[in-house]
Design an enzyme around this catalytic site. Structure first.
Site, PDB file in Angstrom:
ATOM      1  N   ASP A 113       0.838  -1.212   0.000  1.00  0.00           N
ATOM      2  CA  ASP A 113       0.000   0.000   0.000  1.00  0.00           C
ATOM      3  C   ASP A 113       0.870   1.259   0.000  1.00  0.00           C
ATOM      4  OD1 ASP A 113       0.886  -0.159   2.604  1.00  0.00           O
ATOM      5  OD2 ASP A 113      -1.080   0.161   3.525  1.00  0.00           O
ATOM      6  N   SER A 114       2.204   1.071   0.051  1.00  0.00           N
ATOM      7  CA  SER A 114       3.112   2.200  -0.176  1.00  0.00           C
ATOM      8  C   SER A 114       2.840   2.830  -1.538  1.00  0.00           C
ATOM      9  CB  SER A 114       4.564   1.729  -0.098  1.00  0.00           C
ATOM     10  OG  SER A 114       4.774   0.610  -0.930  1.00  0.00           O
ATOM     11  N   LYS A 172      -1.371  -9.237   2.797  1.00  0.00           N
ATOM     12  CA  LYS A 172      -0.584  -8.838   3.970  1.00  0.00           C
ATOM     13  C   LYS A 172      -1.423  -7.912   4.826  1.00  0.00           C
ATOM     14  CE  LYS A 172       3.104  -5.856   3.780  1.00  0.00           C
ATOM     15  NZ  LYS A 172       2.637  -4.721   4.596  1.00  0.00           N
ATOM     16  N   GLU A 183       9.373  -4.380  10.214  1.00  0.00           N
ATOM     17  CA  GLU A 183       9.782  -3.067   9.676  1.00  0.00           C
ATOM     18  C   GLU A 183      10.240  -2.117  10.783  1.00  0.00           C
ATOM     19  OE1 GLU A 183       7.035  -1.067   7.033  1.00  0.00           O
ATOM     20  OE2 GLU A 183       8.299   0.728   6.969  1.00  0.00           O
ATOM     21  N   GLU A 214      -1.164  -5.420   8.478  1.00  0.00           N
ATOM     22  CA  GLU A 214      -0.342  -4.874   9.566  1.00  0.00           C
ATOM     23  C   GLU A 214      -0.932  -5.428  10.856  1.00  0.00           C
ATOM     24  OE1 GLU A 214       0.347  -0.665   9.233  1.00  0.00           O
ATOM     25  OE2 GLU A 214       1.002  -0.878   7.162  1.00  0.00           O
ATOM     26  N   ASP A 266      -1.195  -6.058  -0.324  1.00  0.00           N
ATOM     27  CA  ASP A 266      -1.481  -5.444   0.977  1.00  0.00           C
ATOM     28  C   ASP A 266      -2.970  -5.170   1.137  1.00  0.00           C
ATOM     29  OD1 ASP A 266       0.302  -4.863   3.014  1.00  0.00           O
ATOM     30  OD2 ASP A 266       1.197  -3.163   1.962  1.00  0.00           O
TER      31      ASP A 266
HETATM   32  O1  KIV Z   1       3.558  -1.098   1.642  1.00  0.00           O
HETATM   33  C1  KIV Z   1       4.697  -1.556   1.530  1.00  0.00           C
HETATM   34  O2  KIV Z   1       5.398  -1.348   0.525  1.00  0.00           O
HETATM   35  C2  KIV Z   1       5.210  -2.368   2.617  1.00  0.00           C
HETATM   36  C3  KIV Z   1       6.648  -2.759   2.579  1.00  0.00           C
HETATM   37  C4  KIV Z   1       7.495  -1.566   2.775  1.00  0.00           C
HETATM   38  C5  KIV Z   1       6.954  -3.845   3.522  1.00  0.00           C
HETATM   39  O3  KIV Z   1       4.495  -2.694   3.509  1.00  0.00           O
END
Ligand code: KIV
Length: 287
Positions: free
Chosen positions: A49-50, A118, A187, A120, A88
């Site tokens: 989600d970055s 994924k 992280e 959190e 994510d």
């Molecule tokens: O959103 C993302 O790119 C991440 C990674 C930095 C692990 O969660």
């Protein structure tokens, strides 16, 4: 599905089996062409989600939607053949409870073809991880600095300064592990905490701003490529694409302004005799 039937895509169990073995190579990907370029070199691609910050210019990841994740997940799946692809779950799509999380995660898997999601994983999310895994959805955990908690934390800040904070991150990791996460992103934690987590959990740990002693590493690809002016302390820049793009755009702009672009070879002279040959014979497949 893989474009070539002889290429087998890595799965969640393949990644879990790598615990303590050859380090697991992970990067983020948001588009099909980038996924295609990274695929031969990586074990796992994360549609992180970055992308909200990297691609869409948001200030943090809180504004990312499920639709954005699905769209980019579909693109990455079109580019990656061999790597495991994980998408994510964005802020607000899984925290309310296992059933909402299941409906949203199932949608992600169905609509993208990716193999896992994924989340959190604060301690309250462990029950959700167990619920998803039990129902056929592989889950990657994410502990330590959790970017979606930015409004609670006030800023992105590495974790593990105090014994209490170290214990909290270790508890989060153990909870995700016991719930059945197939791997856990660690992280932004104190360098000595990451190996402690790695030996405490069965799942492989994937470090970012953590330690070389994790079971694998991940970086945001755009950081590694040097596409930004500023990169966090834990990033190693392997290229300076920002300068390459700057130079290329500057050269193009100069050519356009001086009418050096396009040249004759870059135009269609449809009335000339040579143009009566079939275009494909000249290698022009765009018509
Ligand atoms: O959103 C993302 O790119 C991440 C990674 C930095 C692990 O969660």
């Amino acid at each position: 599905m893989s474009r070539h039937t002889d290429i087998r895509r890595l799965t969640a169990p393949d990644i879990t089996l790598r615990k303590g073995g050859e380090p697991i190579v992970c990067l983020t990907a948001y588009t099909a062409p980038m996924a295609r370029l990274l695929d031969p070199h990586c074990d796992l691609l994360l549609v992180g989600d970055s992308l909200g910050m990297v691609v869409h210019g948001l200030p943090n990841t809180v504004g990312v939607t499920l639709e954005m994740m699905i769209l980019h997940g579909q693109a990455v799946m079109r580019g990656a053949e061999r790597t495991m692809v994980v998408v994510d779950m964005p802020f607000g799509s899984y925290e309310a409870g296992p059933e909402t999380a299941y409906a949203n995660a199932a949608r992600v898997l169905k609509e993208t073809g990716a193999q896992a999601v994924k989340v959190e994983s604060g301690p309250s999310v462990a029950a959700t991880i167990a619920y998803l895994v039990e129902r056929g959805i592989p889950v990657m955990g994410h502990v330590g600095l959790r970017p979606q908690a930015v409004n609670v934390d006030g800023k992105f800040r590495a974790k593990g300064r105090t014994p209490e904070e170290r214990a909290k991150v270790l508890t989060e990791a153990r909870a995700a592990d016991e719930a059945g996460a197939f791997a856990i992103v660690v992280e932004g934690v104190d360098e000595s905490l990451a190996p402690e987590i790695t030996s405490a959990v069965r799942a492989p740990t994937i470090g970012i701003g953590a330690s070389p002693l994790c079971d694998g590493q991940i970086l945001v690809t755009d950081d590694l490529l040097g596409l930004f002016e500023w990169t966090p302390k834990f990033v190693r820049r392997y290229a300076d694409l920002k300068s390459v793009i700057d130079q290329a755009a500057m050269a193009y702009a100069a050519d356009v302004r001086s009418r050096r672009f396009p040249a004759a070879a870059e135009t269609y002279a449809l009335s000339a005799a040579k143009e009566r040959q079939p275009r494909v014979a000249r290698g022009d497949k765009r018509g």
